[in-house]
Write a protein that holds these residues in place. Structure first.
Motif, PDB file in Angstrom:
ATOM      1  N   ALA A 153       0.853  -1.188   0.000  1.00 25.33           N
ATOM      2  CA  ALA A 153       0.000   0.000   0.000  1.00 25.33           C
ATOM      3  C   ALA A 153       0.888   1.237   0.000  1.00 25.33           C
ATOM      4  O   ALA A 153       1.944   1.249   0.642  1.00 25.33           O
ATOM      5  N   HIS A 154       0.436   2.262  -0.666  1.00 22.41           N
ATOM      6  CA  HIS A 154       1.381   3.298  -1.045  1.00 22.41           C
ATOM      7  C   HIS A 154       0.632   4.574  -1.395  1.00 22.41           C
ATOM      8  O   HIS A 154      -0.439   4.502  -1.983  1.00 22.41           O
ATOM      9  N   PRO A 155       1.161   5.756  -1.055  1.00 19.00           N
ATOM     10  CA  PRO A 155       0.529   6.983  -1.567  1.00 19.00           C
ATOM     11  C   PRO A 155       0.907   7.184  -3.042  1.00 19.00           C
ATOM     12  O   PRO A 155       1.810   7.940  -3.355  1.00 19.00           O
ATOM     13  N   TRP A 156       0.204   6.501  -3.910  1.00 21.76           N
ATOM     14  CA  TRP A 156       0.629   6.380  -5.314  1.00 21.76           C
ATOM     15  C   TRP A 156       0.885   7.724  -5.982  1.00 21.76           C
ATOM     16  O   TRP A 156       1.884   7.893  -6.674  1.00 21.76           O
ATOM     17  N   LEU A 157      -0.050   8.662  -5.772  1.00 21.64           N
ATOM     18  CA  LEU A 157       0.106   9.948  -6.456  1.00 21.64           C
ATOM     19  C   LEU A 157       0.932  10.934  -5.647  1.00 21.64           C
ATOM     20  O   LEU A 157       1.356  11.962  -6.153  1.00 21.64           O
ATOM     21  N   GLY A 158       1.177  10.612  -4.380  1.00 19.02           N
ATOM     22  CA  GLY A 158       1.901  11.539  -3.524  1.00 19.02           C
ATOM     23  C   GLY A 158       3.402  11.303  -3.537  1.00 19.02           C
ATOM     24  O   GLY A 158       4.170  12.124  -3.068  1.00 19.02           O
ATOM     25  N   ASP A 159       3.819  10.174  -4.048  1.00 18.27           N
ATOM     26  CA  ASP A 159       5.235   9.831  -4.064  1.00 18.27           C
ATOM     27  C   ASP A 159       5.804  10.110  -5.460  1.00 18.27           C
ATOM     28  O   ASP A 159       5.322   9.560  -6.442  1.00 18.27           O
ATOM     29  N   PRO A 160       6.838  10.971  -5.537  1.00 16.56           N
ATOM     30  CA  PRO A 160       7.392  11.298  -6.857  1.00 16.56           C
ATOM     31  C   PRO A 160       7.806  10.062  -7.663  1.00 16.56           C
ATOM     32  O   PRO A 160       7.798  10.090  -8.887  1.00 16.56           O
ATOM     33  N   ALA A 161       8.133   8.972  -6.967  1.00 16.22           N
ATOM     34  CA  ALA A 161       8.594   7.790  -7.688  1.00 16.22           C
ATOM     35  C   ALA A 161       7.449   7.060  -8.376  1.00 16.22           C
ATOM     36  O   ALA A 161       7.651   6.412  -9.401  1.00 16.22           O
ATOM     37  N   THR A 162       6.234   7.135  -7.808  1.00 19.14           N
ATOM     38  CA  THR A 162       5.133   6.363  -8.393  1.00 19.14           C
ATOM     39  C   THR A 162       4.080   7.225  -9.086  1.00 19.14           C
ATOM     40  O   THR A 162       3.181   6.696  -9.725  1.00 19.14           O
ATOM     41  N   ALA A 163       4.197   8.559  -8.953  1.00 19.42           N
ATOM     42  CA  ALA A 163       3.148   9.410  -9.517  1.00 19.42           C
ATOM     43  C   ALA A 163       3.080   9.275 -11.039  1.00 19.42           C
ATOM     44  O   ALA A 163       1.993   9.087 -11.599  1.00 19.42           O
ATOM     45  N   LEU A 164       4.218   9.360 -11.701  1.00 19.32           N
ATOM     46  CA  LEU A 164       4.194   9.275 -13.166  1.00 19.32           C
ATOM     47  C   LEU A 164       3.718   7.903 -13.646  1.00 19.32           C
ATOM     48  O   LEU A 164       2.847   7.830 -14.521  1.00 19.32           O
ATOM     49  N   PRO A 165       4.251   6.805 -13.078  1.00 16.94           N
ATOM     50  CA  PRO A 165       3.698   5.501 -13.488  1.00 16.94           C
ATOM     51  C   PRO A 165       2.188   5.408 -13.284  1.00 16.94           C
ATOM     52  O   PRO A 165       1.486   4.848 -14.131  1.00 16.94           O
ATOM     53  N   ALA A 166       1.683   5.972 -12.179  1.00 16.07           N
ATOM     54  CA  ALA A 166       0.239   5.905 -11.936  1.00 16.07           C
ATOM     55  C   ALA A 166      -0.521   6.671 -13.014  1.00 16.07           C
ATOM     56  O   ALA A 166      -1.532   6.192 -13.541  1.00 16.07           O
ATOM     57  N   VAL A 167      -0.033   7.853 -13.364  1.00  9.50           N
ATOM     58  CA  VAL A 167      -0.690   8.643 -14.405  1.00  9.50           C
ATOM     59  C   VAL A 167      -0.641   7.902 -15.744  1.00  9.50           C
ATOM     60  O   VAL A 167      -1.624   7.864 -16.492  1.00  9.50           O
ATOM     61  N   ILE A 168       0.499   7.295 -16.033  1.00  6.94           N
ATOM     62  CA  ILE A 168       0.623   6.546 -17.286  1.00  6.94           C
ATOM     63  C   ILE A 168      -0.375   5.387 -17.305  1.00  6.94           C
ATOM     64  O   ILE A 168      -1.023   5.121 -18.321  1.00  6.94           O
TER      65      ILE A 168
END
Lengths: 302, 292
Positions: A153-168
Motif C-alpha cells: 500500500a502506497h501513496p501512489w500519487l503523492g510519491d514522486p517515484a510512483t506518480a508518473l507511473p500511476a498517471v501513465i
C-alpha cells in the motif's frame, strides 16, 4: 477580353473559394494566426497584463528554457510518458484485438465494453482514479490490504517515484480500447487468402500470429503507435487534474508546464516558447506519420 | 479433392492439439475477463460510491448498503448541474452545427472542385488535424480578453468551431471525393447550379459521414477541458467538465460521494447514447485514424 475557357476556369476557382472560404477564414483566425502570434510572442518578454508586449528579447526565452531544470524535467516526463504508454497501449490493444478477431461468443459485447473508457470523459476518469489511488481509503490500497499485500500500500500519487507511473497507467487504461478498435478493423481487412493459405500449410496459431499476421499488420501497428505518441505528447487534462504536475514536478509534462508558466507565473513569452517547442515536436512526429502512411500505401494493402 | 485432403489434415491436427487448444482457450478467456473487469470496474465503482456516505466510503466498502440516494439531489444542487447541462448542451451543439455546415461546404469545395491553391488550403487542414490546441491557448485568451468575450458562450463556441473544422473538413472531403461523377453531371444537364448540386444532390448522400463527424465533434466539445478552464472563470458560464472540477475547490471538497454523483450525472447521457449508437460512436471516434 477573356476567352470562354479562361472565364470558365476563373469561375471554377471562384466557386472553389466560395465553398472553402468560410473554413479558410476560420482556420486562419483560429489556427494560422495563433501560431504566428505564439511564435512572435515567444521572442518577447510579457507578463500578460501590460497593454502592450514587453521588450523583444530574441531567443532569450528559449535560452532560459534550456537552462531551466523544470523544462528538461517536463520534456523527459513527456518522453517517458510516451515511451511507456505507447508500447503498452498498442501491445495490449493488439493482444485483445487478436483475441477478438475470431468466432467468439459475446465478441461484439466485449468490444463495446472495452471501448467504454474511450467514450468516458477524461475528467470523470481522472477523478475516479484519484479516488482509486487515494492512500488511506482508496480502492487500490484497500484491496492490497485485504489480500494481505498491505506492505505494498502506497501513496501512489503523492510519491514522486510512483506518480508518473500511476498517471501513465490511467492513460493506458483510457486509450487501450481505441488502439483495440483500430487494430481489430485492421485485422478484419487483412487478405484472408494469405492467412488461410498459411493455416492450410499447417501453421499453428502462434506461427500464424507471429509470422503471418503481425508482419501484415505492421503498417497499421505503426499508425496506431504514432497516433498514441502524438496523443501522448499533447496530454494535459489527465496530468493537470490528477497531480497538477506534482509532486515536485515529477509528473510535469510540456503541456502542464505551458499552462503554469502562462496562467500561474505570468511568463507569457516563456509559455509561448514551450508551446512552439511542443508544436514542433508534434509536427515532426506527424511527418513520420505521413511517411509511414505513404510506405504502407505503396505496400498496396492496408 | 485437395480440399478434402486439407480439411482432413486440419481435423487431424485439431485433434492432436486439442489439449493445447483447450489451455489456449482457457488462457484467452482469462485475459478477456481480466480486461473486461478492468474496463468496467472503475465506472461501476464510481456508481457505487455515488450511493455511499463518507463513513461507508472510508470503511473501504464496495457495496453501498444502505444506499444514500440523497447524494443525487444534493449533487444536483451543489454543482448547479442543471445550469451546467444547459451550458454544455448549448455550447457543444451550436459549435457542432457550425462546424458541420462549414466543413461540409469546405469538404465539397476541396473534394470536387479543382481550384488554384486547393492543396495549400488542404495542407492547412492537415496541420490543423494534428497540431496541439495548446498553441492557441495564449493567443485566444489574450484576444478574447481584449474583446471582452471571456466568460461568454462565444469564448467556447468560437474556438470549438475552429478546432473541429480540420477534422470535419478532412472527413467530408474524403467522402465527397468518393461520390460518383455521373450524379453531378446529370444534375448539371438538368440545369442545376453549383449550390443546387451541392445542397440537393450531394449533401443528402453524405449523411453517414455527417453523422460520424457530428458525434466526434459533439463528444470533443462536450468533454473539452483546457479552453473551458482558461476562458471561463466564473461559475455562470461553466460547462460540465470545469463545473464539476470546480466542485473540488468548493465546500464539497472531501465529500467524494457528492462528487461521484455529479460524475455519474455527467456521464450517464453520453454512455446511454453510446450504448444505443455504438457503431456510430466507434466510427466517429476512430474515423480520423482509419480514413487516411
Amino acid at each position: 477580353m477573356l476567352s470562354l475557357a479562361a472565364r470558365r476556369s476563373w469561375r471554377r476557382h471562384a466557386t472553389g473559394y466560395a465553398f472553402a472560404g468560410p473554413a479558410l477564414v476560420i482556420l486562419a483566425a483560429f489556427l494560422v494566426y495563433p501560431i504566428g502570434y505564439s511564435v512572435w510572442l515567444s521572442f518577447h518578454e510579457w507578463d500578460g497584463y501590460t497593454p502592450s508586449w514587453g521588450p523583444f528579447v530574441g531567443l532569450e526565452n528559449y535560452r532560459a528554457l534550456i537552462a531551466d531544470e523544470v523544462f528538461w524535467r517536463a520534456t523527459l516526463n513527456s518522453v517517458v510518458f510516451v515511451a511507456v504508454r505507447t508500447p503498452l497501449e498498442v501491445g495490449i490493444g493488439f493482444l485483445l484485438a487478436l483475441l477478438l478477431n475470431r468466432r467468439l461468443a459475446a465478441r461484439s459485447l466485449l468490444r463495446t465494453l472495452f471501448f467504454v473508457p474511450v467514450v468516458m470523459s477524461l475528467i470523470v476518469v481522472t477523478l475516479i482514479f484519484q479516488r482509486v489511488f487515494e492512500p488511506n481509503t482508496g480502492l487500490l490500497n484497500t484491496f492490497l490490504r485485504a489480500v494481505g499485500l498491505g506492505a505494498w500500500a502506497h501513496p501512489w500519487l503523492g510519491d514522486p517515484a510512483t506518480a508518473l507511473p500511476a498517471v501513465i497507467a490511467v492513460s493506458v487504461w483510457k486509450n487501450v480500447g481505441f488502439s483495440l478498435v483500430i487494430l481489430l478493423a485492421g485485422l478484419q481487412s487483412l487478405p484472408q487468402d494469405v492467412v488461410e493459405a498459411a493455416r492450410v500449410d499447417g501453421a499453428n496459431a502462434w506461427q500464424l500470429t507471429l509470422r503471418v499476421i503481425t508482419p501484415l499488420m505492421r503498417p497499421i501497428l505503426a499508425l496506431t503507435a504514432l497516433l498514441s505518441i502524438i496523443g501522448g505528447l499533447k496530454v494535459f487534462d489527465l496530468v493537470f487534474i490528477m497531480t497538477r504536475g506534482g509532486p515536485t514536478y515529477s509528473t510535469e509534462v510540456l503541456a502542464t508546464m505551458l499552462y503554469r508558466e502562462a496562467f500561474e507565473l505570468n511568463h507569457m513569452g516563456i509559455a509561448s516558447a514551450v508551446a512552439v517547442i511542443l508544436v514542433a515536436l508534434v509536427l515532426s512526429i506527424a511527418r513520420v506519420q505521413t511517411f509511414v502512411l505513404n510506405e504502407s500505401r505503396q505496400g498496396g494493402r492496408a | 479433392m485437395s480440399t478434402v485432403v486439407a480439411s482432413a489434415a486440419i481435423a487431424r491436427r485439431q485433434r492432436r492439439l486439442s489439449r493445447g487448444a483447450l489451455a489456449g482457450r482457457a488462457g484467452m478467456w482469462v485475459v478477456l475477463l481480466a480486461a473486461l473487469i478492468l474496463s468496467v470496474a472503475p465506472g461501476v465503482y464510481m456508481l457505487s460510491v455515488s450511493f455511499m456516505d463518507n463513513p461507508q466510503l472510508f470503511a473501504g466498502r464496495l457495496v453501498p448498503w444502505p444506499p444514500h440516494a440523497e447524494n443525487y439531489p444534493r449533487a444536483w444542487v451543489a454543482s448547479n448541474i442543471g445550469r451546467l447541462y444547459w451550458n454544455s448542451i448549448y455550447v457543444s451543439t451550436v459549435s457542432m452545427i457550425a462546424t458541420l455546415a462549414i466543413s461540409a461546404l469546405a469538404g465539397y469545395g476541396l473534394g470536387r472542385i479543382r481550384f488554384a491553391g486547393r492543396s495549400i488550403v488542404y495542407g492547412i487542414v492537415l496541420i490543423g488535424l494534428t497540431i496541439p490546441l495548446q498553441i492557441a491557448l495564449i493567443p485566444l485568451f489574450m484576444n478574447l480578453r481584449t474583446l471582452g468575450l471571456l466568460n461568454t458562450r462565444f469564448a467556447l463556441i468560437g474556438p470549438y468551431t475552429g478546432f473541429g473544422l480540420a477534422f470535419g473538413t478532412f472527413i467530408m472531403k474524403g467522402f465527397f471525393e468518393g461520390l460518383p461523377r455521373e450524379l453531378e453531371e446529370a444534375a448539371r444537364l438538368d440545369g442545376a447550379g453549383e449550390l443546387g448540386i451541392f445542397a440537393r444532390v450531394m449533401l443528402p448522400l453524405t449523411r453517414p459521414a455527417l453523422a460520424t463527424v457530428a458525434i466526434f465533434l459533439f463528444l470533443q466539445n462536450w468533454n473539452e477541458f483546457l479552453f473551458a478552464l482558461t476562458f471561463i472563470t466564473e461559475g455562470r458560464m461553466r460547462t460540465l467538465p470545469t463545473g464539476i472540477y470546480a466542485l473540488l475547490s468548493s465546500e464539497f471538497y472531501g465529500n467524494y460521494p457528492i462528487l461521484a454523483a455529479s460524475l455519474v450525472l455527467f456521464s450517464v447521457p453520453v454512455l446511454l447514447l453510446y450504448f444505443v449508437f455504438q457503431q456510430q460512436f466507434v466510427e466517429g471516434l476512430t474515423a480520423g485514424a482509419l480514413k487516411h
